[in-house]
Motif scaffolding. Structure first.
Motif, mmCIF file in Angstrom:
data_model
loop_
_atom_site.group_PDB
_atom_site.id
_atom_site.type_symbol
_atom_site.label_atom_id
_atom_site.label_comp_id
_atom_site.label_asym_id
_atom_site.label_seq_id
_atom_site.Cartn_x
_atom_site.Cartn_y
_atom_site.Cartn_z
ATOM 1 N N SER A 35 0.863 -1.172 0.000
ATOM 2 C CA SER A 35 0.000 0.000 0.000
ATOM 3 C C SER A 35 0.903 1.226 0.000
ATOM 4 O O SER A 35 1.788 1.351 0.860
ATOM 5 N N TYR A 36 0.696 2.106 -0.965
ATOM 6 C CA TYR A 36 1.443 3.359 -1.067
ATOM 7 C C TYR A 36 0.549 4.472 -0.549
ATOM 8 O O TYR A 36 -0.617 4.562 -0.936
ATOM 9 N N HIS A 37 1.088 5.291 0.340
ATOM 10 C CA HIS A 37 0.307 6.262 1.081
ATOM 11 C C HIS A 37 0.472 7.682 0.539
ATOM 12 O O HIS A 37 1.527 8.035 0.021
ATOM 13 N N MET A 47 -1.650 6.792 -13.724
ATOM 14 C CA MET A 47 -1.338 5.357 -13.798
ATOM 15 C C MET A 47 -2.440 4.626 -14.559
ATOM 16 O O MET A 47 -2.166 3.764 -15.379
ATOM 17 N N ARG A 48 -3.668 5.006 -14.268
ATOM 18 C CA ARG A 48 -4.816 4.389 -14.954
ATOM 19 C C ARG A 48 -4.686 4.568 -16.466
ATOM 20 O O ARG A 48 -5.002 3.672 -17.234
ATOM 21 N N GLU A 49 -4.195 5.718 -16.893
ATOM 22 C CA GLU A 49 -4.091 6.043 -18.313
ATOM 23 C C GLU A 49 -2.789 5.579 -18.962
ATOM 24 O O GLU A 49 -2.683 5.571 -20.187
ATOM 25 N N ALA A 50 -1.811 5.198 -18.146
ATOM 26 C CA ALA A 50 -0.503 4.807 -18.683
ATOM 27 C C ALA A 50 -0.597 3.514 -19.475
ATOM 28 O O ALA A 50 -1.282 2.570 -19.073
ATOM 29 N N PHE A 51 0.112 3.473 -20.595
ATOM 30 C CA PHE A 51 0.153 2.256 -21.405
ATOM 31 C C PHE A 51 0.839 1.136 -20.629
ATOM 32 O O PHE A 51 0.352 0.019 -20.580
ATOM 33 N N SER A 52 1.978 1.437 -20.013
ATOM 34 C CA SER A 52 2.721 0.456 -19.231
ATOM 35 C C SER A 52 2.599 0.810 -17.749
ATOM 36 O O SER A 52 3.200 1.776 -17.281
ATOM 37 N N ASN A 58 7.367 2.428 -11.749
ATOM 38 C CA ASN A 58 8.799 2.591 -11.476
ATOM 39 C C ASN A 58 9.259 4.042 -11.550
ATOM 40 O O ASN A 58 10.102 4.462 -10.766
ATOM 41 N N ARG A 59 8.694 4.816 -12.445
ATOM 42 C CA ARG A 59 9.131 6.212 -12.615
ATOM 43 C C ARG A 59 8.465 7.180 -11.651
ATOM 44 O O ARG A 59 9.074 8.180 -11.265
ATOM 45 N N HIS A 60 7.200 6.917 -11.270
ATOM 46 C CA HIS A 60 6.434 7.937 -10.552
ATOM 47 C C HIS A 60 5.926 7.547 -9.164
ATOM 48 O O HIS A 60 5.451 8.426 -8.438
ATOM 49 N N ILE A 61 6.010 6.281 -8.812
ATOM 50 C CA ILE A 61 5.471 5.860 -7.517
ATOM 51 C C ILE A 61 6.550 5.243 -6.635
ATOM 52 O O ILE A 61 6.760 5.692 -5.506
#
Length: 76
Positions: A35-37, A47-52, A58-61
Motif C-alpha cells: 500500500s502506497y500512502h 497510472m490508470r491512463e498509462a500504457f505500461s 517505477n518512474r512515478h510511484i
C-alpha cells in the motif's frame, strides 16, 4: 474505493486506488502486496491512463511515496 484493476503486465498483477484515503494498493506478479500512502488522485489517474503500468509505477510511484508491505500469513 475503486475495484482492483487486472491488466496484462509483467510486473503488476492488479491494483486499486482509494481516493478518500489516497492509498494505492498494488499486487505484484510475485504475489507481494504493498500500500502506497498519500498518493494524489492525479498520480492514480495517470497510472490508470498509462500504457505500461509497470513503467509508470517505477518512474512515478516507487521511491516517491511511503509504503506498507502486507505480509502473507504462514499456512497452519
Amino acid at each position: 474505493m475503486a475495484r482492483y484493476r487486472f491488466m496484462p503486465s509483467s510486473v503488476i498483477r492488479r491494483w486499486d486506488y482509494d481516493e478518500a484515503g489516497q492509498r494505492l494498493d498494488i499486487v505484484f506478479v510475485s504475489g507481494r502486496m504493498y500500500s502506497y500512502h498519500e498518493v494524489p488522485p492525479a498520480v492514480a489517474q495517470a497510472m490508470r491512463e498509462a500504457f505500461s503500468k509497470g513503467s509508470y509505477f517505477n518512474r512515478h510511484i516507487r521511491d516517491h511515496f511511503a509504503f506498507t508491505e502486507h505480509r502473507r500469513r504462514a499456512a497452519p
